[in-house]
Design a protein around this motif. Sequence first.
Motif, PDB file in Angstrom:
ATOM      1  N   VAL A 146       0.834  -1.208   0.000  1.00 22.40           N
ATOM      2  CA  VAL A 146       0.000   0.000   0.000  1.00 22.40           C
ATOM      3  C   VAL A 146       0.865   1.253   0.000  1.00 22.40           C
ATOM      4  O   VAL A 146       0.623   2.206  -0.770  1.00 22.40           O
ATOM      5  CB  VAL A 146      -0.947  -0.004   1.224  1.00 22.40           C
ATOM      6  CG1 VAL A 146      -1.660   1.331   1.363  1.00 22.40           C
ATOM      7  CG2 VAL A 146      -1.969  -1.111   1.097  1.00 22.40           C
ATOM      8  N   LEU A 147       1.893   1.269   0.875  1.00 23.95           N
ATOM      9  CA  LEU A 147       2.770   2.444   0.939  1.00 23.95           C
ATOM     10  C   LEU A 147       3.571   2.607  -0.356  1.00 23.95           C
ATOM     11  O   LEU A 147       3.824   3.732  -0.795  1.00 23.95           O
ATOM     12  CB  LEU A 147       3.712   2.318   2.134  1.00 23.95           C
ATOM     13  CG  LEU A 147       3.030   2.401   3.517  1.00 23.95           C
ATOM     14  CD1 LEU A 147       4.048   2.205   4.623  1.00 23.95           C
ATOM     15  CD2 LEU A 147       2.323   3.746   3.684  1.00 23.95           C
ATOM     16  N   ALA A 148       3.964   1.472  -0.940  1.00 20.27           N
ATOM     17  CA  ALA A 148       4.661   1.559  -2.223  1.00 20.27           C
ATOM     18  C   ALA A 148       3.752   2.149  -3.289  1.00 20.27           C
ATOM     19  O   ALA A 148       4.163   2.988  -4.110  1.00 20.27           O
ATOM     20  CB  ALA A 148       5.142   0.174  -2.652  1.00 20.27           C
ATOM     21  N   SER A 149       2.481   1.725  -3.269  1.00 19.66           N
ATOM     22  CA  SER A 149       1.507   2.296  -4.211  1.00 19.66           C
ATOM     23  C   SER A 149       1.307   3.778  -3.949  1.00 19.66           C
ATOM     24  O   SER A 149       1.189   4.586  -4.890  1.00 19.66           O
ATOM     25  CB  SER A 149       0.165   1.566  -4.083  1.00 19.66           C
ATOM     26  OG  SER A 149       0.317   0.194  -4.349  1.00 19.66           O
ATOM     27  N   LEU A 150       1.285   4.151  -2.657  1.00 15.03           N
ATOM     28  CA  LEU A 150       1.132   5.563  -2.306  1.00 15.03           C
ATOM     29  C   LEU A 150       2.292   6.392  -2.842  1.00 15.03           C
ATOM     30  O   LEU A 150       2.101   7.480  -3.394  1.00 15.03           O
ATOM     31  CB  LEU A 150       1.037   5.694  -0.783  1.00 15.03           C
ATOM     32  CG  LEU A 150       0.918   7.112  -0.236  1.00 15.03           C
ATOM     33  CD1 LEU A 150      -0.353   7.779  -0.737  1.00 15.03           C
ATOM     34  CD2 LEU A 150       0.940   7.100   1.287  1.00 15.03           C
ATOM     35  N   TYR A 151       3.502   5.844  -2.687  1.00  8.64           N
ATOM     36  CA  TYR A 151       4.659   6.574  -3.191  1.00  8.64           C
ATOM     37  C   TYR A 151       4.599   6.714  -4.717  1.00  8.64           C
ATOM     38  O   TYR A 151       4.942   7.764  -5.280  1.00  8.64           O
ATOM     39  CB  TYR A 151       5.956   5.873  -2.801  1.00  8.64           C
ATOM     40  CG  TYR A 151       7.169   6.499  -3.454  1.00  8.64           C
ATOM     41  CD1 TYR A 151       7.796   5.885  -4.527  1.00  8.64           C
ATOM     42  CD2 TYR A 151       7.644   7.726  -3.020  1.00  8.64           C
ATOM     43  CE1 TYR A 151       8.883   6.474  -5.152  1.00  8.64           C
ATOM     44  CE2 TYR A 151       8.729   8.331  -3.631  1.00  8.64           C
ATOM     45  CZ  TYR A 151       9.349   7.708  -4.696  1.00  8.64           C
ATOM     46  OH  TYR A 151      10.402   8.309  -5.313  1.00  8.64           O
ATOM     47  N   MET A 152       4.149   5.652  -5.388  1.00  4.53           N
ATOM     48  CA  MET A 152       4.036   5.718  -6.837  1.00  4.53           C
ATOM     49  C   MET A 152       3.049   6.804  -7.274  1.00  4.53           C
ATOM     50  O   MET A 152       3.279   7.534  -8.240  1.00  4.53           O
ATOM     51  CB  MET A 152       3.592   4.353  -7.382  1.00  4.53           C
ATOM     52  CG  MET A 152       4.666   3.278  -7.297  1.00  4.53           C
ATOM     53  SD  MET A 152       6.181   3.713  -8.190  1.00  4.53           S
ATOM     54  CE  MET A 152       5.543   3.903  -9.863  1.00  4.53           C
ATOM     55  N   VAL A 153       1.949   6.908  -6.531  1.00  3.79           N
ATOM     56  CA  VAL A 153       0.959   7.940  -6.860  1.00  3.79           C
ATOM     57  C   VAL A 153       1.557   9.332  -6.668  1.00  3.79           C
ATOM     58  O   VAL A 153       1.365  10.233  -7.491  1.00  3.79           O
ATOM     59  CB  VAL A 153      -0.308   7.761  -5.997  1.00  3.79           C
ATOM     60  CG1 VAL A 153      -1.253   8.932  -6.158  1.00  3.79           C
ATOM     61  CG2 VAL A 153      -1.016   6.477  -6.379  1.00  3.79           C
ATOM     62  N   ILE A 154       2.306   9.496  -5.542  1.00  2.47           N
ATOM     63  CA  ILE A 154       2.959  10.797  -5.308  1.00  2.47           C
ATOM     64  C   ILE A 154       3.948  11.114  -6.416  1.00  2.47           C
ATOM     65  O   ILE A 154       4.021  12.250  -6.909  1.00  2.47           O
ATOM     66  CB  ILE A 154       3.664  10.775  -3.934  1.00  2.47           C
ATOM     67  CG1 ILE A 154       2.632  10.656  -2.809  1.00  2.47           C
ATOM     68  CG2 ILE A 154       4.512  12.027  -3.735  1.00  2.47           C
ATOM     69  CD1 ILE A 154       3.235  10.479  -1.430  1.00  2.47           C
ATOM     70  N   PHE A 155       4.679  10.087  -6.813  1.00  6.17           N
ATOM     71  CA  PHE A 155       5.656  10.292  -7.894  1.00  6.17           C
ATOM     72  C   PHE A 155       4.972  10.730  -9.177  1.00  6.17           C
ATOM     73  O   PHE A 155       5.412  11.658  -9.876  1.00  6.17           O
ATOM     74  CB  PHE A 155       6.444   8.999  -8.110  1.00  6.17           C
ATOM     75  CG  PHE A 155       7.429   9.072  -9.245  1.00  6.17           C
ATOM     76  CD1 PHE A 155       7.115   8.570 -10.507  1.00  6.17           C
ATOM     77  CD2 PHE A 155       8.675   9.640  -9.049  1.00  6.17           C
ATOM     78  CE1 PHE A 155       8.014   8.646 -11.549  1.00  6.17           C
ATOM     79  CE2 PHE A 155       9.592   9.709 -10.097  1.00  6.17           C
ATOM     80  CZ  PHE A 155       9.263   9.215 -11.351  1.00  6.17           C
ATOM     81  N   LEU A 156       3.831  10.031  -9.479  1.00  2.00           N
ATOM     82  CA  LEU A 156       3.099  10.388 -10.690  1.00  2.00           C
ATOM     83  C   LEU A 156       2.505  11.793 -10.596  1.00  2.00           C
ATOM     84  O   LEU A 156       2.480  12.543 -11.579  1.00  2.00           O
ATOM     85  CB  LEU A 156       1.989   9.377 -10.942  1.00  2.00           C
ATOM     86  CG  LEU A 156       2.439   7.977 -11.374  1.00  2.00           C
ATOM     87  CD1 LEU A 156       1.254   7.042 -11.434  1.00  2.00           C
ATOM     88  CD2 LEU A 156       3.136   8.041 -12.740  1.00  2.00           C
ATOM     89  N   LEU A 157       2.034  12.161  -9.388  1.00  2.00           N
ATOM     90  CA  LEU A 157       1.463  13.493  -9.211  1.00  2.00           C
ATOM     91  C   LEU A 157       2.505  14.574  -9.451  1.00  2.00           C
ATOM     92  O   LEU A 157       2.234  15.577 -10.125  1.00  2.00           O
ATOM     93  CB  LEU A 157       0.904  13.604  -7.780  1.00  2.00           C
ATOM     94  CG  LEU A 157       0.292  14.952  -7.400  1.00  2.00           C
ATOM     95  CD1 LEU A 157      -0.876  15.281  -8.303  1.00  2.00           C
ATOM     96  CD2 LEU A 157      -0.131  14.960  -5.945  1.00  2.00           C
ATOM     97  N   ILE A 158       3.702  14.349  -8.906  1.00  2.75           N
ATOM     98  CA  ILE A 158       4.776  15.326  -9.116  1.00  2.75           C
ATOM     99  C   ILE A 158       5.146  15.408 -10.597  1.00  2.75           C
ATOM    100  O   ILE A 158       5.374  16.504 -11.157  1.00  2.75           O
ATOM    101  CB  ILE A 158       5.997  14.938  -8.263  1.00  2.75           C
ATOM    102  CG1 ILE A 158       5.656  15.057  -6.774  1.00  2.75           C
ATOM    103  CG2 ILE A 158       7.193  15.825  -8.590  1.00  2.75           C
ATOM    104  CD1 ILE A 158       6.738  14.534  -5.851  1.00  2.75           C
TER     105      ILE A 158
END
Length: 445
Positions: A146-158
């Motif tokens: 879940v946290l890895a997915s969260l980081y991926m979303v943040i990365f994509l948002l940036i």
Amino acid sequence: MTTRKERNFNYILLNLASFVLILFFFIWFSVDYYRNWGVELETYLKSFSESLSYPAWTYDNRVIEQLVKVMVKKKDITFVSVYDDKGNKIITSTKEFSPNLFDQIFGTKHFTKTYNLNYADTFVGKVTFGYVDREPREFLQVIGLVLASLYMVIFLLISNLKKNQRLAAMVKELNDMNSELELAFNELEEAQNKVINSEKMAALGKLMVNIAHDVNTPAGIIYSSLTEQQNRLNSVREKFQSDELSEKDFLDCLNTITQLTEIMLRNSRRITELVQSLKRVAMNEMTQTYSEVSIKSLVDDVLNALHPKLRKTKVEIVTEISDDLVVRTMPGAIAQILMNLIDNAIVHAFEYDNPGKINIKFEKIKNKNEKEYLVLVFSDNGKGMEPEVQKRAFEPFYTTEPNTGTGLGLSIVYNLVVEILGGEIELESAVGKGTTFKIRIPVDK
């Protein structure tokens, strides 16, 4: 005005900071969760060990076997072995554990713990548990994903800040993350329910130990009376055989035996009442079905079952229940609610040693639509709760006594009232003025 190179550098720093924060949170959460899992499991194992003390003392292998079979069904447990005070194995129950690919990758470990079984300050044996830490590792794997997915979303948002045309892709990633978060939440909820069920079983085990202690006193009186009765009969027999038995000796013997018989009958009835109360409470705990129940009899059974614990306190319990109050409900849920409220009051309202009073009132009412409700008003004159404590009182694992409490007592009460019985619960409390719980449960017809 920042250049493209500076903006790219800022994006890299933001990505790096996000990664470090999420990694730090995962490490902190993993360490804390694994430690709490170990503490909760050890508490459960200790509680179960206490429930084995009396059967081990009495060499009741049938009860030991039943308790061990229940214990080995727990997901983390692989085997349970019980030994007597001489080190001889009484029983071993094993559950097959075959390491799979997950266990090999994430290093699932196998542990053993041994506890001494003591009854009335006497060593009566020991019990050894074998268990694995597969469950917390599986759970932490989910959290990591879940946290890895969260980081991926943040990365994509940036990244999408640079390219607005990729906004649709970012939304899709967010939706995927929400699905995984929902899955993780469901697993968390399931894990919580398992912990609550384990707590209920541990509480029932403690109740059995307390009843066993309370049975010791009348059992000892009966034994002493039988011994004295045998001595008197032997004395009379010897005098009779030697023609030295007088009428006075015979009458004294009859009077003594009559008195001793009355004492034994009285204490036998006490044991019978204790065992019957425990049996009814235990059966109600294990079966969550609706039935016609006398509320006064149910409350009396609960108070009898809790008597060994209550008599060690300075708390007085006053009940206000009509003899003819009979409703159709779940007696097991009502008994569990009452037991948890009493236990909560003893521990938190009176802090074990302080004197006080608990009032228990049951009544049946009707609303404007002629719908019937069973109403419980449970109040104490203890120390009361701070406003912040009141707000969080029904939260799972929230406790003001972290060294002794699990934080599940009132959470279980709330779940039983609202989720199981479809009722309502209100909490009123003021510091120094006590606490009142008002519970309203619809009556099943």
